[in-house]
Design a protein around this motif. Structure first.
Motif, short mmCIF file in Angstrom:
data_model
loop_
_atom_site.label_atom_id
_atom_site.label_comp_id
_atom_site.label_asym_id
_atom_site.label_seq_id
_atom_site.Cartn_x
_atom_site.Cartn_y
_atom_site.Cartn_z
N ASN A 34 0.80 -1.22 0.00
CA ASN A 34 0.00 0.00 0.00
C ASN A 34 0.84 1.28 0.00
N GLU A 35 2.13 1.12 0.21
CA GLU A 35 3.00 2.30 0.15
C GLU A 35 3.30 2.68 -1.30
N MET A 36 3.47 1.65 -2.13
CA MET A 36 3.79 1.90 -3.53
C MET A 36 2.60 1.53 -4.41
N ILE A 37 2.51 2.13 -5.57
CA ILE A 37 1.45 1.80 -6.51
C ILE A 37 2.08 1.07 -7.69
N SER A 38 1.77 -0.21 -7.79
CA SER A 38 2.39 -1.04 -8.82
C SER A 38 1.31 -1.59 -9.76
N ASP A 39 1.64 -1.72 -11.06
CA ASP A 39 0.73 -2.41 -11.95
C ASP A 39 1.01 -3.92 -11.86
N GLU A 40 0.27 -4.70 -12.60
CA GLU A 40 0.39 -6.15 -12.47
C GLU A 40 1.68 -6.70 -13.05
N MET A 41 2.42 -5.83 -13.74
CA MET A 41 3.72 -6.28 -14.22
C MET A 41 4.81 -6.02 -13.19
N GLY A 42 4.43 -5.53 -12.04
CA GLY A 42 5.42 -5.29 -10.99
C GLY A 42 6.20 -4.00 -11.19
N ILE A 43 5.65 -3.11 -12.02
CA ILE A 43 6.32 -1.83 -12.25
C ILE A 43 5.66 -0.76 -11.40
N VAL A 44 6.46 -0.12 -10.55
CA VAL A 44 5.93 0.88 -9.62
C VAL A 44 5.93 2.24 -10.28
N SER A 45 4.76 2.86 -10.32
CA SER A 45 4.68 4.19 -10.93
C SER A 45 4.93 5.30 -9.91
N SER A 46 4.52 5.09 -8.68
CA SER A 46 4.63 6.19 -7.70
C SER A 46 4.37 5.66 -6.30
N TYR A 47 4.45 6.57 -5.33
CA TYR A 47 4.13 6.23 -3.96
C TYR A 47 2.74 6.76 -3.62
N SER A 48 2.06 6.08 -2.73
CA SER A 48 0.71 6.50 -2.35
C SER A 48 0.76 7.69 -1.40
N PHE A 49 -0.36 8.30 -1.18
CA PHE A 49 -0.50 9.43 -0.26
C PHE A 49 0.02 9.05 1.13
N ASN A 50 -0.52 8.00 1.71
CA ASN A 50 -0.06 7.59 3.03
C ASN A 50 1.37 7.04 2.99
N GLY A 51 1.76 6.48 1.86
CA GLY A 51 3.14 6.03 1.71
C GLY A 51 4.10 7.18 1.92
N GLN A 52 3.76 8.33 1.38
CA GLN A 52 4.64 9.47 1.52
C GLN A 52 4.55 10.12 2.90
N LEU A 53 3.35 10.14 3.46
CA LEU A 53 3.18 10.83 4.75
C LEU A 53 3.62 9.96 5.93
N LEU A 54 3.48 8.63 5.79
CA LEU A 54 3.76 7.77 6.94
C LEU A 54 4.82 6.70 6.64
N GLY A 55 4.79 6.11 5.46
CA GLY A 55 5.75 5.05 5.12
C GLY A 55 5.29 3.67 5.54
N HIS A 56 5.90 2.63 4.96
CA HIS A 56 5.37 1.27 5.16
C HIS A 56 5.59 0.73 6.56
N LEU A 57 6.54 1.26 7.31
CA LEU A 57 6.72 0.79 8.68
C LEU A 57 5.52 1.20 9.54
N ILE A 58 5.20 2.47 9.49
CA ILE A 58 4.08 2.97 10.30
C ILE A 58 2.76 2.37 9.81
N MET A 59 2.60 2.31 8.49
CA MET A 59 1.38 1.72 7.94
C MET A 59 1.24 0.26 8.38
N GLY A 60 2.37 -0.44 8.40
CA GLY A 60 2.35 -1.84 8.81
C GLY A 60 1.95 -2.00 10.26
N ILE A 61 2.45 -1.15 11.10
CA ILE A 61 2.10 -1.20 12.52
C ILE A 61 0.61 -1.01 12.73
N LYS A 62 0.07 -0.02 12.04
CA LYS A 62 -1.36 0.24 12.17
C LYS A 62 -2.19 -0.95 11.71
#
Lengths: 316, 316, 316, 316, 316, 316
Positions: C198-226
């Motif tokens: 949920n931090e990164m936005i990837s298509d089904e080919m595994g190519i990441v286009s960008s980071y999500s809103f919460n990815g940028q504000l919180l990051g995958h560590l904090i998101m994972g904890i929640k």
């Protein structure tokens, strides 16, 4: 005869240069040509040789010295040497290598002699024989090895020049600080960078093409320690002396992040570090200041933390 | 028989201890006495021997094993052993050294055998003979040398224990990462700290009193490189192999500020570093957590950046 | 059929590619053309489609899979694909996505199965249900999510591959360190990067286009904890277990400057960090070394502090 | 009635104190006595209660409020309170807690009221209900919780006082920087340290004994994010608002090494950090300067990088 | 009349611009032309003047204001202004400089007046006369000097604007922290960057061309201290006051690596630093956010550690 | 006559000492006594004067020179001087101050003369008059000021000694580096620490009691710049010269974290820094090594990053 730094558009040139870089390319009308960078001791210039014949292709390589005839032209606002004739240097040409590459300002053999004579005055025989062993072993390479690939003293015989100036500084310091053992200090000065000779791969013009296998895996400090260890055992050098010199080599970069896992534990090692710094910095500053007029600032100098040096108008 | 950690006020004690620290002092009534710290594998305790006779003074020294008879008393709220009889251990006493000092949990000769057998399986003969050369040369000292003066594995035969556990981790990793050369990795593991044997001065109880001359001037990384270089030349080991192993030793501390001027340039060196870290950290954490109950935090552990570890109640 | 890495000037090509980048430009004779970068699993190449019709303009977009026919030409010394026919992939084409993007070497469903089966062996039910909850919830995305945008394991299903290799390393370690709780360690491994989904936005080919809103504000560590906190409450997981797993997620980057405000306070967290490092480094090193021959050094590798790795000739 | 800071040798004292520290000891004539540290809001003093009876031993504990009668004596050049009578405080005593512990200079309920009224003026309902939810939930603890164990605002109701002063600073800033959203800024101020209430364990006198389990494993930033997340879901708060407030909490320590894995990405977060710094520094400086005369320097203040502050004579 | 930011291909333009950069070049048909960058307050655009006559060459220089007539064309996908007529601005043109360069949003003379009036309210006469001395001495330059070459407040009259906003913040803070001496704080605010006026060389449009000799050798902190020292002696200012203000100037960058060898030792200096930070950051953030829509992230902002700021959709 | 370092238990002492520290205490039998630390140039010793009469109390203070008669006793295993007679030194005593405090090994007036004579040889009159102005102004204090409170050259006349040795090093360097302007370098050496005279408060024995007001607020670098600026204006010194010398003072600590906001921009400044480092380090190393025998390591030396220096047995 003009040097590259003085070339002007329209000049007819007939001179010797080093090929710094060479690419074989194909023009839009499908003909092969050389796109080269030629250099002399003052600088370098893009050059073109059109209509290459196939037998020429393998003849010219990076590092070769060539004689060329051509004219200076302007292309996209940059000067370019358009070459009409080119051939490899031959023995009859009697080229002075100091015209082609930047070199130490003193003749290498004279520097070598001055250094060697200073070691003759050493009082401790173990130190003397160890140092003279290395000077003798590496004599041939010392005639042209630079002290670096692209930083301070990266000129022909720059390593010898670096050692010589450091010894002169050392001689001044031992007069002020009488507790310093001059034999030990001078040995440290002479040997501290000696393994740069095996860390880097240089041609006889003092141009470093790359780093050696062990240079990359171990570096000249560790390589130097091993060499001193070996030589000291072979020459029956006192063990404390051997260890102290190894320690000076190991610690002369002073900070861990610059490659020294130990800081100097003897005053001679401390001085060695500062003498090394002083000589490198004076070299870098002289070089940077040589390109501006008095009363001006240089551009930011990369190796001096991007400082913009000032060349003072001051005249005593 | 009670260990020091279990002593209670009033206990009559008759046992063997090591003298960790000894001071000759003079009491207010002008009599000489010993103010000592005695230790066994579980801890240490202040002890007093009153009314020292002059002939005793030179007999007892730090590091000696003594048999004492005494009683546990309380002085200023601390327990103290008041000694009525003391003598040096003699050969007839048949003291088990593992009762006196903290030791690796496996018999040294068994660890040594397990390691040596693993080297017998090495496919590359140069690596095998180099590694076995060092294991054989240092066999005697490996039986008791710790891996450190006061940090991880600072126990009797701790160096061997450290090597053995790292080899076990290494065996797990080569299954996951098939590109890793197991001979090279195992050689790095066995030799990475080998020169601690000459960097530190340890008695046969695994207690380090100080660092050696070369230990202070060069350190075990540089000493190890020199020893491998020498041995490899003597044994005609392939030069690349010798250089790679030296590089692994040089780079296994990874960061310049921890003593490695080069970072690993081969995957086996990278793994060596992490395996070393893991084994050290597991040792330190186990040790710190052994002193608290589940559900509690330890005090700040110095070698772990003062972290207060948690011992989980979790039970699968 | 050739891959991009094998294309030579003059080759006639008819194959499927992904549009990595597409610009609509206007030529000097005022005609519109596509200036594209096409890619397959082996690399990418500049390509041109001349004389674009207006109805084509909205049809082709970055990320689309296209079938093209063309010829490899040379333009300014670089190869270029001059396209004569282009169309979008359709369902009948039956394209194997693994030919178009770099992917994990094991089929995602097999990796998923292996991981899930390992969780079935967990002894603690709370840990098991928590971990299986996340594996089930994220099953679909795990089939293609990479573990990073451009660093280690930035390949299709790279996250799953990263988890699987870490679990294998973990299984080796728990044998050497018996105090480690394997359920806790495996849970940490499986969940530590889970919110990259949920931090990164990837298509089904595994190519990441960008980071999500919460990815940028919180990051995958904090998101994972929640997420773990929420799920644990929902599933009635023991509070200590939930907190310990959250702590492992929070501390697995270890250093504050890499995003972890706390260092691990339990041994399982310490191991999690090192296993993560090992797997990332082995991936990066394998990748860098795959492009050079034995006995050569790579160029400086950015993610490995610009180290120039060495591929040893050593062969046991 | 004198406070501890004013006690002089020979004073007869009859007053209330808190037991900060208590040890049961045995005198040389084998009688039990209490060796205590007693404190009031102005300082602390060593105290002795001699001839303890067994039934007293379990009665007195650290943290208890006691009434004592005694005399100030001098022992080894330090003042000491020799106690002749001691008993626990009872409800009839009507002790003013502000006399016993350092407290915020404003009555907690008034501070709370002022803060709450400010939230009533918020224009955005989601922000308002979220903030008021936390103020209401934590009302009881806010009456006495300090903002730290031993640093700035480590006084009774110090957290509330910290929030109130920060809000006042915030009100000044929103007038100068009109792009700042005041609702968001005030919400950040009120919530940034709120979970200190669950990170630390404080008694009603505002004295922190220790950190909680989750406080040590996660810390108040992460705990705060989880609480806001939960509450926002429960209260149907807009998701962007919830994320922004969580982001402000996460980033308010600003630097990774102080616990913030992200730096502020919105201006309100940037201001929150600086307001927090200003209020903490003003508190620490006021405190340090209160103990010296004008024209003097303080000793080095630990929390201010050991700076020696100057109290100016300047008088406008 | 359109600004540069609004130009579209095909627009006929007749307007005033500043020459930001000018190169005389020679076309392929050997004619001279100007390759210029023109700017107004909204941006800049490449421009060409073809067929230059020799008498024009010395007329046009970087920094000049010109009136041009031309048309917007497209060249290599970038807009370019093709100029048919050009002349220098003359006095009759009555150009509003605020249309040509970015400027502070308040008229400089009004800002100056507001600041000066605030100093009239100072209670301490020494502070007042010192501050007013500098305001009077530097009045002319304050009307246009920016606060930086390329960072925050690098706009016309940016220095004055920076001072004014900081004073407003300061006024809010002295209400919250009554121990702060407002005269001292305001003096620090007004004087902290005053010597930027002599550190940088700016034209009347607020564009800084370079740093002065002393600016490079000493910097505005040291230059400011010397100026205050001199002025205070001349005006018979109390020595403590003079030293405190010098200390505030010296310490306002706070960290050694940002140029302050001392940290603030008085609370007014501490506040000065934070007020300076707040105002700079609010400026940089406002500027960065002005270029994106709500709900979007900016690109990484260099002066804000490459943070990607978020412009919230939030609307109270 | 014995110095303190040679005192043995039982010695009868009659000699002069400095009172380094003095406390008036009360004994168990309620009599007043002095608990003092007495020092001479070799060390210090605890001393007691029993049965103090009231009129003595105000007579003796820290820093006073006293004549005492007493006997060396042993108390708690430490030597102590039990004093039977004490009186203040009077003019008739003719005490040699060099016996009481550690002093530079050369007579201050001789050092001063040597330095002054060197300035007479300066070719540039502006530099000469500026330097001689400061030497003349500060002549009296230079006779005893140390160069530091507790670090290198913290001995009587240590500042002068530091300057003299640095000048000698400088003279050696200008011979090796001919581009260096010796006038400028020598001026930098003489003036770089000159304001230590006003930064620290020292008595005539060279013992520093504290730092001055401006010393704490500004430091000797900034104070030195201001003094040079003032003097240069008064003496009509060329502005470039004045600025360059100020720049050398400002930059001679080199690193921001050691107090220099600018790094040297002229080679003379670069050398000044390294000469300063060399002289300080040689002083510290000599001092540390003077306390151990050859072949031994010192304890960790605080000012040398806790290095344990080695005193080599090496003898040329």
């Amino acid at each position: 005869m003009k040097n590259i730094i003085e070339f002007e558009v329209g000049d007819d040139i007939q001179s010797f240069f080093i090929i710094k870089d060479l690419n074989l390319k194909t023009s839009s009308n499908n003909k092969k040509y050389f796109d080269m960078t030629l250099s002399d001791k003052t600088g370098q210039m893009n050059s073109k040789v059109w209509d290459i014949k196939d037998e020429m292709i393998d003849l010219y390589k990076t590092g070769a010295i060539v004689k060329v005839k051509g004219v200076v032209t302007l292309w996209q606002n940059n000067k370019q040497l358009k070459i009409s004739k080119i051939r490899l240097k031959n023995d009859a040409d009697n080229v002075d290598i100091n015209e082609l590459v930047p070199s130490a300002p003193i003749e290498p053999s004279l520097m070598y002699k001055e250094i060697f004579e200073l070691t003759d005055l050493m009082e401790n025989n173990d130190v003397k024989k160890l140092v003279q062993y290395f000077l003798t072993e590496n004599k041939e390479k010392l005639m042209y090895y630079p002290a670096a690939k692209s930083n301070h003293h990266s000129i022909r015989a720059g390593l010898l020049y670096h050692i010589l100036r450091m010894l002169k500084v050392g001689k001044g310091l031992v007069k002020v600080y009488p507790n310093i053992d001059s034999d030990l200090l001078y040995a440290g000065i002479i040997l501290h960078d000696m393994e740069k000779i095996n860390e880097m791969i240089s041609d006889e013009m003092g141009i470093v093409s790359s780093y050696s296998f062990n240079g990359q895996l171990l570096g000249h400090l560790i390589m130097g320690i091993k060499k001193v260890d070996e030589a000291a055992k072979k020459l029956n050098v006192d063990e404390e002396i051997s260890s102290l010199i190894q320690h000076m080599i190991l610690s002369h970069h002073y900070e861990p992040e610059f490659g020294s896992p130990k800081k100097p534990l003897i005053p001679e090692g401390e001085l060695l570090h500062y003498i090394d710094m002083i000589d490198a910095r004076m070299y870098d500053m002289d070089k940077a200041l040589s390109s501006v007029d008095t009363g001006e600032f240089t551009d930011g100098v990369y190796v001096l933390d991007r400082r913009r040096l000032y060349k003072s108008k001051f005249n005593k």
